[in-house]
Design a protein around this motif. Structure first.
Motif, PDB file in Angstrom:
ATOM      1  N   LEU A  18      20.748  40.330 -24.608  1.00 33.45           N
ATOM      2  CA  LEU A  18      21.679  40.341 -23.618  1.00 33.45           C
ATOM      3  C   LEU A  18      20.466  40.582 -21.878  1.00 33.45           C
ATOM      4  CD1 LEU A  18      24.744  42.563 -24.017  1.00 33.45           C
ATOM      5  CD2 LEU A  18      24.470  40.392 -23.821  1.00 33.45           C
ATOM      6  N   THR A  19      19.701  41.034 -22.195  1.00 37.39           N
ATOM      7  CA  THR A  19      18.638  40.916 -21.130  1.00 37.39           C
ATOM      8  C   THR A  19      17.080  40.695 -21.190  1.00 37.39           C
ATOM      9  OG1 THR A  19      17.337  43.045 -21.992  1.00 37.39           O
ATOM     10  CG2 THR A  19      19.823  43.638 -21.446  1.00 37.39           C
ATOM     11  N   GLY A  20      16.564  40.844 -22.614  1.00 34.64           N
ATOM     12  CA  GLY A  20      15.539  39.328 -22.922  1.00 34.64           C
ATOM     13  C   GLY A  20      14.318  40.514 -23.370  1.00 34.64           C
ATOM     14  N   CYS A  21      13.340  40.109 -23.899  1.00 33.52           N
ATOM     15  CA  CYS A  21      12.303  40.665 -24.308  1.00 33.52           C
ATOM     16  C   CYS A  21      11.619  40.116 -24.151  1.00 33.52           C
ATOM     17  CB  CYS A  21      12.354  41.242 -25.434  1.00 33.52           C
ATOM     18  SG  CYS A  21      11.195  42.389 -25.990  1.00 33.52           S
ATOM     19  N   SER A  22      10.392  40.301 -22.896  1.00 31.10           N
ATOM     20  CA  SER A  22       8.640  39.715 -22.788  1.00 31.10           C
ATOM     21  C   SER A  22       7.953  38.924 -24.213  1.00 31.10           C
ATOM     22  CB  SER A  22       8.293  40.273 -21.123  1.00 31.10           C
ATOM     23  OG  SER A  22       7.726  41.805 -21.624  1.00 31.10           O
ATOM     24  N   THR A  23       8.225  40.115 -24.520  1.00 27.54           N
ATOM     25  CA  THR A  23       7.416  39.888 -25.962  1.00 27.54           C
ATOM     26  C   THR A  23       7.165  38.838 -26.703  1.00 27.54           C
ATOM     27  OG1 THR A  23       8.165  42.318 -26.976  1.00 27.54           O
ATOM     28  CG2 THR A  23       6.298  42.136 -26.135  1.00 27.54           C
ATOM     29  N   LEU A  24       9.634  39.227 -26.812  1.00 23.24           N
ATOM     30  CA  LEU A  24       9.668  37.725 -27.764  1.00 23.24           C
ATOM     31  C   LEU A  24       9.960  36.788 -26.929  1.00 23.24           C
ATOM     32  CD1 LEU A  24      12.399  39.774 -29.780  1.00 23.24           C
ATOM     33  CD2 LEU A  24       9.844  39.203 -30.048  1.00 23.24           C
ATOM     34  N   ASN A  25      10.204  36.435 -25.430  1.00 23.21           N
ATOM     35  CA  ASN A  25      10.900  34.924 -25.138  1.00 23.21           C
ATOM     36  C   ASN A  25       8.840  34.605 -24.504  1.00 23.21           C
ATOM     37  OD1 ASN A  25      11.299  33.214 -23.454  1.00 23.21           O
ATOM     38  ND2 ASN A  25      13.292  35.014 -22.327  1.00 23.21           N
ATOM     39  N   ASP A  26       8.741  33.231 -24.747  1.00 14.03           N
ATOM     40  CA  ASP A  26       7.588  33.318 -24.081  1.00 14.03           C
ATOM     41  C   ASP A  26       7.912  31.708 -23.038  1.00 14.03           C
ATOM     42  OD1 ASP A  26       8.905  30.421 -25.878  1.00 14.03           O
ATOM     43  OD2 ASP A  26       7.043  29.837 -26.665  1.00 14.03           O
ATOM     44  N   SER A  27       9.019  31.554 -22.270  1.00  8.92           N
ATOM     45  CA  SER A  27       9.296  30.916 -21.784  1.00  8.92           C
ATOM     46  C   SER A  27       9.078  30.977 -20.488  1.00  8.92           C
ATOM     47  CB  SER A  27      11.240  31.269 -21.634  1.00  8.92           C
ATOM     48  OG  SER A  27      11.216  32.217 -20.732  1.00  8.92           O
ATOM     49  N   ASN A  28       8.212  31.936 -19.405  1.00  4.82           N
ATOM     50  CA  ASN A  28       7.740  31.833 -17.971  1.00  4.82           C
ATOM     51  C   ASN A  28       6.056  31.829 -18.914  1.00  4.82           C
ATOM     52  OD1 ASN A  28       6.803  30.974 -15.892  1.00  4.82           O
ATOM     53  ND2 ASN A  28       7.878  32.897 -15.567  1.00  4.82           N
ATOM     54  N   GLN A  29       5.181  32.332 -20.270  1.00  6.69           N
ATOM     55  CA  GLN A  29       3.496  32.397 -21.070  1.00  6.69           C
ATOM     56  C   GLN A  29       2.965  31.485 -20.803  1.00  6.69           C
ATOM     57  OE1 GLN A  29       3.372  35.809 -22.093  1.00  6.69           O
ATOM     58  NE2 GLN A  29       5.034  36.265 -19.970  1.00  6.69           N
ATOM     59  N   LEU A  30       1.477  31.613 -20.451  1.00  2.00           N
ATOM     60  CA  LEU A  30       1.181  30.820 -20.581  1.00  2.00           C
ATOM     61  C   LEU A  30       0.556  31.532 -21.361  1.00  2.00           C
ATOM     62  CD1 LEU A  30      -1.594  29.868 -17.761  1.00  2.00           C
ATOM     63  CD2 LEU A  30      -2.486  30.876 -20.113  1.00  2.00           C
ATOM     64  N   VAL A  31      -0.358  30.341 -23.394  1.00  2.00           N
ATOM     65  CA  VAL A  31      -0.934  31.055 -23.933  1.00  2.00           C
ATOM     66  C   VAL A  31      -2.154  30.058 -23.690  1.00  2.00           C
ATOM     67  CG1 VAL A  31      -0.437  31.141 -26.338  1.00  2.00           C
ATOM     68  CG2 VAL A  31       1.411  31.843 -24.776  1.00  2.00           C
ATOM     69  N   LEU A  32      -3.258  30.843 -24.604  1.00  2.00           N
ATOM     70  CA  LEU A  32      -4.788  30.039 -24.608  1.00  2.00           C
ATOM     71  C   LEU A  32      -4.581  30.298 -26.292  1.00  2.00           C
ATOM     72  CD1 LEU A  32      -6.563  28.702 -24.206  1.00  2.00           C
ATOM     73  CD2 LEU A  32      -7.806  30.417 -23.402  1.00  2.00           C
ATOM     74  N   GLN A  33      -5.004  29.033 -26.997  1.00  2.00           N
ATOM     75  CA  GLN A  33      -5.017  29.176 -28.336  1.00  2.00           C
ATOM     76  C   GLN A  33      -6.751  28.796 -28.554  1.00  2.00           C
ATOM     77  OE1 GLN A  33      -2.912  26.616 -30.972  1.00  2.00           O
ATOM     78  NE2 GLN A  33      -3.110  27.773 -32.494  1.00  2.00           N
ATOM     79  N   VAL A  34      -7.670  29.276 -29.601  1.00  2.00           N
ATOM     80  CA  VAL A  34      -8.631  28.152 -29.958  1.00  2.00           C
ATOM     81  C   VAL A  34      -8.408  27.602 -31.396  1.00  2.00           C
ATOM     82  CG1 VAL A  34     -11.469  28.992 -29.917  1.00  2.00           C
ATOM     83  CG2 VAL A  34      -9.977  29.725 -28.103  1.00  2.00           C
ATOM     84  N   GLN A  35      -9.141  26.640 -31.559  1.00  2.00           N
ATOM     85  CA  GLN A  35      -8.876  26.262 -32.707  1.00  2.00           C
ATOM     86  C   GLN A  35     -10.950  25.735 -33.176  1.00  2.00           C
ATOM     87  OE1 GLN A  35      -6.611  22.777 -33.280  1.00  2.00           O
ATOM     88  NE2 GLN A  35      -4.896  23.758 -33.476  1.00  2.00           N
ATOM     89  N   ALA A  36     -11.139  26.761 -34.366  1.00  2.00           N
ATOM     90  CA  ALA A  36     -12.555  26.263 -34.609  1.00  2.00           C
ATOM     91  C   ALA A  36     -13.101  26.627 -36.496  1.00  2.00           C
ATOM     92  CB  ALA A  36     -13.860  27.110 -33.694  1.00  2.00           C
ATOM     93  N   PRO A  37     -13.970  26.176 -36.776  1.00  2.00           N
ATOM     94  CA  PRO A  37     -14.123  26.843 -37.832  1.00  2.00           C
ATOM     95  C   PRO A  37     -13.607  28.099 -38.299  1.00  2.00           C
ATOM     96  CG  PRO A  37     -16.674  25.327 -37.222  1.00  2.00           C
ATOM     97  CD  PRO A  37     -14.928  25.289 -35.948  1.00  2.00           C
ATOM     98  N   PRO A  38     -13.430  28.317 -39.045  1.00  2.00           N
ATOM     99  CA  PRO A  38     -13.393  29.525 -39.666  1.00  2.00           C
ATOM    100  C   PRO A  38     -14.618  30.299 -39.125  1.00  2.00           C
ATOM    101  CG  PRO A  38     -11.948  28.828 -41.064  1.00  2.00           C
ATOM    102  CD  PRO A  38     -12.905  27.673 -40.831  1.00  2.00           C
ATOM    103  N   GLY A  39     -13.890  31.813 -38.740  1.00  2.00           N
ATOM    104  CA  GLY A  39     -15.026  32.818 -38.348  1.00  2.00           C
ATOM    105  C   GLY A  39     -16.321  32.273 -37.293  1.00  2.00           C
ATOM    106  N   THR A  40     -15.411  31.751 -36.452  1.00  2.00           N
ATOM    107  CA  THR A  40     -16.113  30.635 -34.657  1.00  2.00           C
ATOM    108  C   THR A  40     -16.259  32.075 -34.688  1.00  2.00           C
ATOM    109  OG1 THR A  40     -16.230  28.646 -35.037  1.00  2.00           O
ATOM    110  CG2 THR A  40     -16.709  29.073 -33.262  1.00  2.00           C
ATOM    111  N   LYS A  41     -17.514  32.747 -33.874  1.00  2.00           N
ATOM    112  CA  LYS A  41     -17.310  34.011 -32.754  1.00  2.00           C
ATOM    113  C   LYS A  41     -17.215  33.338 -31.191  1.00  2.00           C
ATOM    114  CE  LYS A  41     -19.395  37.286 -35.636  1.00  2.00           C
ATOM    115  NZ  LYS A  41     -20.578  37.681 -35.783  1.00  2.00           N
ATOM    116  N   PHE A  42     -16.343  33.978 -30.371  1.00  2.00           N
ATOM    117  CA  PHE A  42     -16.324  33.576 -28.761  1.00  2.00           C
ATOM    118  C   PHE A  42     -15.587  34.644 -28.288  1.00  2.00           C
ATOM    119  CE2 PHE A  42     -12.755  32.429 -30.828  1.00  2.00           C
ATOM    120  CZ  PHE A  42     -11.288  32.678 -29.739  1.00  2.00           C
ATOM    121  N   THR A  43     -16.073  34.380 -26.504  1.00  2.00           N
ATOM    122  CA  THR A  43     -15.997  35.202 -26.239  1.00  2.00           C
ATOM    123  C   THR A  43     -15.065  34.503 -24.200  1.00  2.00           C
ATOM    124  OG1 THR A  43     -17.871  36.672 -25.912  1.00  2.00           O
ATOM    125  CG2 THR A  43     -16.590  37.136 -24.298  1.00  2.00           C
ATOM    126  N   CYS A  44     -13.944  35.253 -23.971  1.00  2.00           N
ATOM    127  CA  CYS A  44     -13.544  34.222 -22.802  1.00  2.00           C
ATOM    128  C   CYS A  44     -13.146  36.311 -21.984  1.00  2.00           C
ATOM    129  CB  CYS A  44     -12.011  34.007 -23.620  1.00  2.00           C
ATOM    130  SG  CYS A  44     -10.734  33.967 -22.123  1.00  2.00           S
TER     131      CYS A  44
END
Length: 125
Positions: A18-44
């Motif tokens: 009824l109230t929603g849960c921000s951790t379960l609801n991505d309707s207003n979320q900006l999500v950043l994902q990185v794809q690279a070979p497994p084990g690639t280290k990076f900093t953001c």
């Protein structure tokens, strides 16, 4: 009077529905994902309105990492990779892919910038 545990669980589940849960609801979320070979280290290093920080991580065995999920705001993040590999950054807003950038192997760092709802990239080194 004791309340049965099943009734407590049902009450919590109904509250979330009824109230929603921000951790379960991505309707207003900006999500950043990185794809690279497994084990690639990076900093953001990121700053989106009041949300800022620094994350040091690596891609998983599947070759991807979702490492940032915050409310949608204008701002930027700088991604620095440690290895000379192709790295792809994918931005999702409200569950829909909005922007992606694929770095060259000789690009050690780049910045993703969101301004007035539009995305762009700057190679910074």
């Amino acid at each position: 009077m004791k309340v049965p545990i099943e009734l407590k669980a049902i009450t919590v589940a109904l509250s979330l529905l009824l109230t929603g849960c921000s951790t379960l609801n991505d309707s207003n979320q900006l999500v950043l994902q990185v794809q690279a070979p497994p084990g690639t280290k990076f900093t953001c290093h990121y700053k989106f309105s009041e949300h800022s920080g620094s994350i040091k991580t690596a891609t998983t065995a599947a070759g991807d990492a979702t490492f940032l999920s915050i409310p949608i705001r204008d701002g930027s993040c700088e991604i620095t990779k440690q290895d000379p590999v192709i790295l792809k950054a994918i931005i999702t807003e409200s569950g829909k892919e909005r922007f992606s950038f694929r770095s060259a192997t000789n690009t050690p760092a780049f910045r993703l910038i969101r301004s007035s709802g539009d995305w762009r990239t700057e190679v910074i080194r």
